[in-house]
Every structure is written in C-alpha cells, then in structure tokens.
Design an enzyme around this catalytic site. Structure first.
Site, PDB file in Angstrom:
ATOM      1  N   ASP A   1       0.837  -1.206   0.000  1.00  0.00           N
ATOM      2  CA  ASP A   1       0.000   0.000   0.000  1.00  0.00           C
ATOM      3  C   ASP A   1       0.871   1.255   0.000  1.00  0.00           C
ATOM      4  OD1 ASP A   1      -2.650  -0.930  -0.026  1.00  0.00           O
ATOM      5  OD2 ASP A   1      -2.642  -1.292   2.127  1.00  0.00           O
ATOM      6  N   ILE A   2       1.891   1.222   0.833  1.00  0.00           N
ATOM      7  CA  ILE A   2       2.774   2.383   0.962  1.00  0.00           C
ATOM      8  C   ILE A   2       3.497   2.645  -0.359  1.00  0.00           C
ATOM      9  CG2 ILE A   2       4.846   3.242   2.125  1.00  0.00           C
ATOM     10  CD1 ILE A   2       3.858   1.661   4.634  1.00  0.00           C
TER      11      ILE A   2
END
Lengths: 415, 415
Positions: free
Chosen positions: B168-169
């Site tokens: 996600d990051i």
C-alpha cells in the site's frame, strides 16, 4: 517498459544499494534520462548477491542489474578531483530538462551549495540514513519502528524482522516524487531545490501517517502481536487439505458476508455472535472475535484441496490470495508473465534473457517503450561526456589515458 | 508540515483505506490542494481502528485522521446521480492546476473516459487491486510474493505475514509520483493521462526490481529463510545483558571492520576465516559464515548493558539500531519528537493535540507551512462548491435540503 512522461529529464545518479537506485529507476521508467555514475570497477553495491554463477561464482549481480536497468552508465574515478569535477559538471549542465542530482552518497563535493555555485537552479536530492547525516540502513531503522515486536508473533524480547526492505522502497518513490515536484516548481518559478530525505524520517513519519504514533501517544497502547491475523477487522491464513495455504481478508462488510457465505457458516457465526455478545457486521467486533471466527473457518479449508477452495472463494467473491514461493509465482501466476503488460522480456549483457518489469503504472493510451537492460559499467562514458559536456575525442581520450574515466567493462560471461 | 512545491494543484480524492489516501497526503504535503470527497457520514474506512475512546469507544479514527490530514473534506451522497455529477464536475473543473482525480474506487461513473468527455486533458489515477480490476488488498497480494515463506523463520507451509502494509505504501508514493509526472507532461504537451496502478503489479514488479524474480528464473533458487539475519552480507540482532535488543549491519567493508573492532574479536575472526576457508572481507563470504560470526559477536552483547553496548557501537561507528516499541520510541528517541523538523504538534478536532508528521523530505531553504489537521467530515463542502463550481448560496442550500451534500459533522468528542 517506460513511458515518455518526463521529456528525457536528465538525472545524474551517484548512488548505491536500494533507495537511490530505485528512485532513479522510477524516474527512468517515466522517461527520464538517468545517468548512473559509478566508480571505475563498480561501487560498493556492484557485486551484491545474488550473482550469476559464471565466471567463478562471480558473474554479474542480479540485484544491481535489476535496479539499474533503463539507465546509462558512466564510469569515473570518484576519488580524484578531476573525476569529481566531471560529475559536478554533469549534474549542473544547463537546460530546463537537466540539472538534477540524485544521490545517497553524502559527500562534501556533491553538496548542494557546491553544485549551486555552478548552477543556481540545480535540484539535488540526497537520501540519508538519519537526518543528521549519520549512517542508518533499512534494518537499523526498522528495528526502532516497533514493527518487529508485533510481526510473526514476535515480542519486544524476541523481535521478528521483516525481510522486505520496505523503508528503502518507500524512500525511493518518495524521492522520485520530490524530484519531479521540484522540477515542476522550477519550471514555474525558476528556483532550484535542495531535497534531503532520511530513511529514519521516512519510517517514523509513516508511523504518524498510519495512526500508529497517535495511538501510542494518546491511547498509550501498542499494537498487539497477533501473528498472521490482520489488525482491525478479520483476516488470516488457512491451510488446505493438500498442504496449500490461503490468505483471506474480510475488511469490508461485503467481504465478510462473502466469506461467511462461502464457508457456509452463517448459523455458526450467528450463534457465536450471540454467545460473545458481538456484532460481526462491525469490523472492530470481527477483530475482537477473530480467534473464534478463525476456528469456524478452519474446518472449511482443511476439508478442501487448494484448487477447490480457490474456486469456491472466487465464486463467492471472497477477497483471498494464495501463498506461493517466487518460483511458484513465476510458474503459475499469469500476473507475473509477459502476458501482463507491466512485464517484458529483457536480455541483459552478462546475464541473458529473463522476465523483467517496467513501471507498475499502466497508461492505456500511451505507448510503452522497451526498457534498456542494465548496461555494462561505463558503456555510456564517452557518449555522455561528448553529448552533455561537449568534450571532443581528444579530451575524452586524455581522460581515459589518465585513468579518470573508463569505457565499457568486459562482459564477464564472455569467453 | 507542507512545502508549496505544487502550486495548490487541485486533486479530487475519492478513496478509502491506505494507498490512495496516502498518495493524496503525499501530494498535499508538497502543496497540492487535495479535496477528499466522502460519502455523507463517512466511507468504508472512516471508522477503522484504532479509535478515540470517547464517546462510547467510537470516537474519531486515529487511522483515518492520520491519513487525511492536510486535505479539505467534502461530504456528498455518492449513491445519487446528483452527487456523482458534483464529483465529476469537481474533478474536471478548468485550470492548469486542476483536473486531477485520485481514486481507488473503480466505478463506471469515475472512469477516465467519462471524465474526459467533460475535460479532455483530465488526469485520473486509479489504484486497483489487480490490473484486471478484481479485488486484492495488501495481505492477499503479499502472500503471493514469496516473502512470507522467508520472513521470521517462516516456510512455505508456515508462512509469516509482515505487519507493515508495505505494498500500500509503495503504491501511494508511486501514484503520487505518476500524478505529478503527468501534470508536468500536461503542462508541456497539453495532454491528459489515464493512470492505473494495481497493488499486485506494484508488488510483483518490485520482485523484479530487487532481483528476486531473476534469481528464481535464472538460478532456480529461492531466498533462504534466515530469521533476523540480513541477506547477502552480515547483520543480525543481539541481546544485551539487561534484556535490550540491538540490530547491527555490516554490509560495507568499513561497517564490518567497525563491528569486529568494536567487539574486539579480530583474532577470533581471523581464526574462523582460516578454519572455514573464507574471506570475510567479501560480503558474500560474511553471509556464508553468518552463523559462526554471530556466535563470536553474541558474547560481547550478552556481557553489556544496552546503554554500554550502544556507546561502544557509536564510538566505533558501527551501523546499529536498537529495537523499541512505539511508546519507547516516542519516549526516548529525539528523531520522533518536535525537535525533528519533520514532526510538528497538531490539534485534530475530536482528538486533541498530538505529535504528527509532515513530509519526510527536508528542504532546508524553503519555509514549511503547518499541516492542517484532518477536518471533520464535510467541513469544506460549501467552500469547495462555491469556490470550484461557482455555486451560490441558494444552489448550495438546495443541495443540502435534498440531502445530496452535507456540512461539517458534529465533533463527536464535544459535549
């Protein structure tokens, strides 16, 4: 493959390891002309494992060549003043689509103020360990984040490091973003920018962005160490009858309903809710009841083969994924194949043909250009010195003779 | 805190969870005017744990407010055609510093071609689970990468998930980068761009960029599962006499020499090299001898308190970091305090004052502006409708009356 977004923006990269090279790769994949400058013979990361077996177990590094595809390579003696002068000149050569340095080598001769004396609007991006310039690497930053105490059932006393260099990766993309934003800003205002990005700041600011820091400060609470359960909703891995392993996530209400329906445990779940006084329609209460829920889900997986389970999960639109090793992924998952447009076949000198990735971004209406493989060190030395600095053959020859620059290394795999 | 790089570039964010909101936060931290549009009452991620205890254990989410600081908030009924029409209008309003949509809600009414009929040069960035539009989340992608089989001593049969939502990051920063590159491209060429980014592509392309994919394909080899050892050189965690835990990394030759000198094990290492027929000056051979090396290092740490060990490591310039929980980090590490310019104090409505992070990037010569805390939902509804769409008070009032939009929610912590 690469997209021509960045109009061949020239970026001089003087780097090592992951964060800065991956930032350079990211820029290259969007059409920057990234010129990686290395010490003659290769920098500190040039021989990192894994390496090709030929010759003598010391062939080209699969790590280095992966991170440095799509770039040009210039080999310069970085220890000599004449070599440093060349790199400064490359980083500060004129033009609206030039004048960008990307580095993680914090050294006075690449300091922003030094470059700015040669080009006032230069953009430099320096990736550091800590903000004070001291050394730190992904591993020595991650240990401080608290994550190892809650990973894999770990604890404060028996921490579990994750393997993915996640902070390096975050730094890389953050740095590439900052560079492009600074270029956009320079185009509008004429001003350059000194950008500094510390690996530890990257990790610790992320703790803030994910709410972890506020949780510790305001609630005085640490995240629990819960193994493969996900935090805040329901999700865990389950074993199938034939030794397979599947991860399921029921974060949204729809995902939860799908899981319950797929496993046929509606009645058991209703009874469990009543017994525990919980409403699993609420994600936080699913999290609270996670162990008991998992016990109801386990038998369903244990009674099925992996392929039967996957077919049913898919039919019910459960959010799931199966565990695989990298070789299994390559062998079985079409998402990791040339059938996926983000992948392509690449022939890297000294390594041969292999599957390789371009940018993960898809731009349906734009033509992707093929990625150039990682060059043999110094392949573009003469080309870059001529094209960017305007040196003629005689001047370039003298630099070679003096050992200040070097041309392409020999392909180590060649006979 | 934020830097004014992006000239208040207006980005309409219709999102949930981590990747898209963090991309929006990244843009906001560089001076974009990010307007997050949410369902009246809050979207699917609005109540995610952890939450403030007041009222009734259901105060504001520390997760949501962390990811949505620095943005404006508009509340619209996304289910109604009039609401959708407003969002389309916001995303396609004219101006060189507007016309950008950031979303992870793959829905036909936010499709690029729909927006492009209203503004031909619109830039849309859609974060997806898989490239085919099917659902996937960090957890159901990570399981396929092979990492769980080599994390924390895990195996193919007993995989260990890491806790950090690393994909996600990575997606977030990659998306923010792509948006800014597309804006730069539009400024030069006049062309918009449809950007799509799948979480699974992000993870699998990273396996290529790190050399892991080529290793599996060309060497038919999986990374070994080696617990807290780092791969390819020497590094591991060690316990101190007083129950502390310290990570050391000896990746470079200088780091290795420093560790050996600090622990006073030069002779023992020389003897070990001779016995094993290895040269630990070479990182790959340090990796090969890692268990034997660790045995020589262990007693040094075991004989010292954490603070004595740290002082000696620092004196010898070893690359090290200590393990801490998040509360320990907050209490003891000045890197996570307002003394570090990447942090600041923020007063978030419904939450109170707490330490918060701006961008991890430092720009020494540029003034940082304070971050605005995450707004109460709908705080900027009227302001944005008026400013961006030119609606007058009457029109806005009618939208409120019809329940198409909503104003600021009540502060849940207010009496």
């Amino acid at each position: 493959m690469t997209y021509p977004f960045l109009n061949k923006l020239r970026v001089i990269e003087s780097s090592a390891f992951i964060a800065a090279p991956l930032a350079g790769l990211t820029l290259a994949q969007f059409g920057a002309d990234v010129i990686r400058v290395d010490m003659i013979g290769g920098g500190i990361d040039y021989a990192r494992m894994p390496r090709m077996p030929q010759p003598d177990g010391k062939g080209r590094s699969l790590y280095w060549t992966a991170l440095n595809k799509g770039k040009r390579s210039v080999a310069i003696d970085l220890r000599r003043p004449e070599g440093r002068e060349l790199i400064q000149a490359l980083a500060t050569a004129p033009g609206p689509d030039a004048g960008v340095l990307l580095t993680n080598i914090g050294t006075p001769w690449l300091a922003h103020e030094v470059l700015a004396t040669r080009r006032a609007d230069v953009i430099s991006c320096t990736i550091q360990g800590n903000g004070d310039g001291s050394t730190a690497v992904d591993y020595t930053v991650n240990c401080a984040t608290g994550y190892p105490a809650i990973t894999g059932g770990g604890s404060r006393e028996r921490p579990v490091n994750h393997v993915l260099p996640a902070w390096d990766i975050a730094c890389a993309y953050q740095a590439a973003f900052a560079v492009v934003a600074a270029v956009d800003h320079r185009r509008r205002t004429g001003a350059g920018a000194e950008l500094k990005l510390a690996l530890s700041d990257m990790a610790f600011t992320m703790l803030s962005h994910l709410g972890v820091l506020a949780e510790a400060e305001l609630l005085q609470q640490e995240r629990p160490s819960i193994g493969n359960h996900l935090y805040g909703a329901f999700g865990r891995d389950f074993g199938t009858a034939d030794g397979g392993r599947i991860m399921v996530a029921a974060i949204s209400a729809a995902q939860w309903k799908a899981l319950v329906a797929c496993c046929g445990i509606g009645e058991a779940i209703a009874a469990l809710q009543q017994r525990m006084g919980l409403d699993f329609g609420d994600e936080a209460q699913r999290f609270e009841g996670r162990d008991a829920i998992a016990q109801l889900v386990e038998p369903w997986f244990a009674a099925r083969s992996q392929s039967d389970a996957q077919a049913a999960l898919e039919r019910h639109k459960v959010c799931w994924g199966s565990y695989s090793t990298v070789r299994e992924l390559l062998a079985n998952d079409p998402r990791v194949s040339a059938a996926n447009p983000v992948f392509e076949h690449l022939a890297t000198p000294g390594i041969g043909a292999h599957l390789s990735a371009g940018t993960a971004v898809r731009v349906p209406a734009m033509l992707r250009e093929a990625t150039a493989p990682a060059a043999l060190l110094g392949t573009h030395t003469d080309q870059v010195l001529s094209e960017v600095l305007g040196l003629d053959g005689g001047a370039i020859g003298r630099l070679h003779d003096a050992g200040v620059v070097a041309g392409p290394e020999r392909d180590p795999s060649a006979a």
